[in-house]
Design a protein around this motif. Structure first.
Motif, PDB file in Angstrom:
ATOM      1  N   UNK A 125       0.860  -1.187   0.000  1.00 28.03           N
ATOM      2  CA  UNK A 125       0.000   0.000   0.000  1.00 28.03           C
ATOM      3  C   UNK A 125       0.893   1.232   0.000  1.00 28.03           C
ATOM      4  N   UNK A 126       0.777   2.036  -1.054  1.00 33.26           N
ATOM      5  CA  UNK A 126       1.593   3.236  -1.199  1.00 33.26           C
ATOM      6  C   UNK A 126       0.700   4.472  -1.217  1.00 33.26           C
ATOM      7  N   UNK A 127       1.331   5.620  -1.047  1.00 35.24           N
ATOM      8  CA  UNK A 127       0.606   6.877  -1.098  1.00 35.24           C
ATOM      9  C   UNK A 127       1.410   7.967  -0.434  1.00 35.24           C
ATOM     10  N   UNK A 128       1.081   9.204  -0.748  1.00 40.66           N
ATOM     11  CA  UNK A 128       1.749  10.341  -0.119  1.00 40.66           C
ATOM     12  C   UNK A 128       1.324  10.440   1.341  1.00 40.66           C
ATOM     13  N   UNK A 129       2.039  11.254   2.091  1.00 30.30           N
ATOM     14  CA  UNK A 129       1.717  11.428   3.501  1.00 30.30           C
ATOM     15  C   UNK A 129       0.290  11.936   3.672  1.00 30.30           C
ATOM     16  N   UNK A 130      -0.417  11.354   4.620  1.00 28.78           N
ATOM     17  CA  UNK A 130      -1.755  11.825   4.947  1.00 28.78           C
ATOM     18  C   UNK A 130      -2.875  11.271   4.099  1.00 28.78           C
ATOM     19  N   UNK A 133       3.436   2.193   3.730  1.00 32.98           N
ATOM     20  CA  UNK A 133       4.219   3.328   4.196  1.00 32.98           C
ATOM     21  C   UNK A 133       4.551   4.271   3.063  1.00 32.98           C
ATOM     22  N   UNK A 134       5.065   5.436   3.433  1.00 38.86           N
ATOM     23  CA  UNK A 134       5.338   6.467   2.448  1.00 38.86           C
ATOM     24  C   UNK A 134       6.778   6.555   1.995  1.00 38.86           C
ATOM     25  N   UNK A 135       7.646   5.695   2.517  1.00 39.52           N
ATOM     26  CA  UNK A 135       9.059   5.735   2.111  1.00 39.52           C
ATOM     27  C   UNK A 135       9.241   4.825   0.906  1.00 39.52           C
ATOM     28  N   UNK A 136       9.054   5.394  -0.267  1.00 35.12           N
ATOM     29  CA  UNK A 136       9.065   4.596  -1.488  1.00 35.12           C
ATOM     30  C   UNK A 136      10.444   4.044  -1.820  1.00 35.12           C
ATOM     31  N   UNK A 159       6.770  12.426  -2.747  1.00 39.14           N
ATOM     32  CA  UNK A 159       6.302  11.047  -2.647  1.00 39.14           C
ATOM     33  C   UNK A 159       5.422  10.680  -3.836  1.00 39.14           C
ATOM     34  N   UNK A 160       4.541  11.575  -4.212  1.00 38.15           N
ATOM     35  CA  UNK A 160       3.639  11.295  -5.330  1.00 38.15           C
ATOM     36  C   UNK A 160       4.413  11.138  -6.635  1.00 38.15           C
ATOM     37  N   UNK A 161       5.419  11.994  -6.835  1.00 35.24           N
ATOM     38  CA  UNK A 161       6.233  11.885  -8.044  1.00 35.24           C
ATOM     39  C   UNK A 161       6.989  10.557  -8.078  1.00 35.24           C
ATOM     40  N   UNK A 162       7.472  10.104  -6.926  1.00 30.71           N
ATOM     41  CA  UNK A 162       8.189   8.822  -6.875  1.00 30.71           C
ATOM     42  C   UNK A 162       7.245   7.661  -7.189  1.00 30.71           C
ATOM     43  N   UNK A 163       6.033   7.716  -6.680  1.00 35.75           N
ATOM     44  CA  UNK A 163       5.072   6.648  -6.972  1.00 35.75           C
ATOM     45  C   UNK A 163       4.742   6.626  -8.461  1.00 35.75           C
ATOM     46  N   UNK A 194       6.720   7.346 -10.831  1.00 35.09           N
ATOM     47  CA  UNK A 194       7.833   6.669 -11.503  1.00 35.09           C
ATOM     48  C   UNK A 194       7.722   5.156 -11.326  1.00 35.09           C
ATOM     49  N   UNK A 195       7.403   4.718 -10.103  1.00 39.36           N
ATOM     50  CA  UNK A 195       7.281   3.283  -9.859  1.00 39.36           C
ATOM     51  C   UNK A 195       6.108   2.689 -10.626  1.00 39.36           C
ATOM     52  N   UNK A 196       5.061   3.497 -10.848  1.00 44.22           N
ATOM     53  CA  UNK A 196       3.895   3.002 -11.581  1.00 44.22           C
ATOM     54  C   UNK A 196       4.228   2.673 -13.029  1.00 44.22           C
ATOM     55  N   UNK A 197       5.333   3.212 -13.528  1.00 40.14           N
ATOM     56  CA  UNK A 197       5.775   2.864 -14.873  1.00 40.14           C
ATOM     57  C   UNK A 197       6.550   1.552 -14.886  1.00 40.14           C
ATOM     58  N   UNK A 198       7.001   1.114 -13.712  1.00 42.00           N
ATOM     59  CA  UNK A 198       7.786  -0.116 -13.605  1.00 42.00           C
ATOM     60  C   UNK A 198       6.947  -1.287 -13.106  1.00 42.00           C
ATOM     61  N   UNK A 199       5.992  -1.003 -12.245  1.00 39.51           N
ATOM     62  CA  UNK A 199       5.160  -2.037 -11.640  1.00 39.51           C
ATOM     63  C   UNK A 199       3.715  -1.842 -12.078  1.00 39.51           C
TER      64      UNK A 199
END
Length: 346
Positions: A64-69, A155-158, A270-274, A276-281
């Motif tokens: 489960x991923x997501x930005x803080x809050x 958690x939010x630490x991607x 955090x949102x920008x990192x997710x 990026x990961x959404x292009x890989x996973x």
């Protein structure tokens, strides 16, 4: 049959497709001399079959991923209660002991009886690297799976999550099929919410908590729990020793505004990192924006309808069928939505 291990059909197939054992040819000369014939080699043991898995089957895990809050912890608990899971914290600040308000650690009430791992396990000043997280999270996931529970990494630490999933030559992916969920909130709405949340944290004792842990000899806020937003921002206020109460109030107000601003910046990163990961996973995004536009019972109803129920359906399909398509989420929710460049630059 376990919800998140190999289906019975696969077990039956594995047990019925063993190679046939061929007896060695009869040695007629040994038979004529009355000598005992050699015994054929014993057949190999069948695969270890239990009610829910066989040797070589992958376990399953939910991330489960997501930005803080955005409600990651809440969704993780909802899923754990629904599917018999255990939550593994993937927040690089919450992994340290101390500053429970500043780090927004889940409370005992919020845990709702669900086991949580890697919360407050590192000393406040320790470095807990991504490699440390990969090692400890893998152990926690393995122990949960061995108990027949579903590991839910939240958690939010991607950077931590990416290291767990793709680090060490993708060892985690060799052992687990993963379902990736992204709880997303439109940035203008999220920014308003995190500002209100900072005010709530102050009401719950944020300033007093950091003041109690304050050490005037500390000048490095780049390690351990001291990286938590709130600790460095309050440094100037806590060092103030003058008698001017107006100046003291100004320093506190400025610190609180910095906490809000830095939390908004964190959410954008955090949102920008997710993204990026959404292009890989294969990441399944659920839009929780409407939840954060509401308050009280209306917000709870929107959460159940727009976030919890769709994600439960996705995970149920993943556990039963081995996969869940992005269109298992409501059709109006896009599988991917970019962060505006202006928002990232905040």
């Amino acid at each position: 049959m376990s919800l998140y291990l190999a289906p019975t059909a696969a077990i039956i197939s594995a047990a019925t497709t063993l190679p046939r054992q061929v007896a060695p040819p009869i040695d007629v000369r040994r038979l004529e001399r009355g000598m005992a014939l050699p015994m054929p080699p014993p057949p190999p043991p069948p695969p270890l079959v239990s009610a829910n898995r066989y040797v070589g089957a992958k376990h399953k895990a939910v991330v489960v991923m997501g930005a803080t809050g955005t409600g990651k912890s809440r969704l993780a608990v909802d899923l754990a209660l629904q599917f018999g899971g255990e939550v593994i914290n993937a927040d690089k600040i919450q992994v340290h002991a101390g500053l429970d308000v500043a780090t927004n650690k889940v409370t005992e009430e919020e845990c709702a009886g669900v086991p949580h791992h890697l919360l407050g396990v590192a000393r406040p000043d320790d470095d807990f690297t991504a490699a440390d997280f990969r090692r400890e999270a893998s152990r926690a996931a393995g122990a949960a799976a061995a108990r027949g529970r579903l590991p839910i990494i939240a958690g939010g630490s991607n950077t931590y999550i990416e290291e767990l999933v793709d680090g060490d030559r993708r060892a985690f992916r060799e052992r687990y099929d993963c379902c990736f969920l992204w709880v997303d909130v439109q940035l203008p709405v999220l920014h308003g919410y995190v500002a209100r949340r900072v005010d709530d944290m102050c009401a719950r004792g944020l300033v007093g908590e950091i003041a109690a842990a304050f050490d005037p000899r500390r000048t490095d806020y780049s390690r351990g729990v001291w990286r938590a937003i709130g600790a460095p921002e309050l440094d100037a206020y806590l060092r103030w020793s003058g008698d001017d109460e107006d100046e003291r109030a100004r320093l506190l107000a400025a610190a609180i505004e910095d906490i809000k601003s830095n939390t908004r910046r964190l959410a954008c990163r955090q949102r920008a990192k997710i993204q990026r990961l959404a292009k890989l996973w294969r990441v399944r995004r659920v839009d929780a924006t409407e939840v954060f536009r509401r308050r009280g019972d209306a917000a709870d109803e929107a959460w159940q309808r727009l976030v919890a129920a769709p994600c439960i359906d996705v995970v149920r399909s993943f556990l039963h069928n081995g996969d869940a398509a992005a269109d298992d989420l409501p059709p109006e929710v896009p599988a991917f939505a970019p962060t505006p460049a202006a928002a990232v630059a905040v």
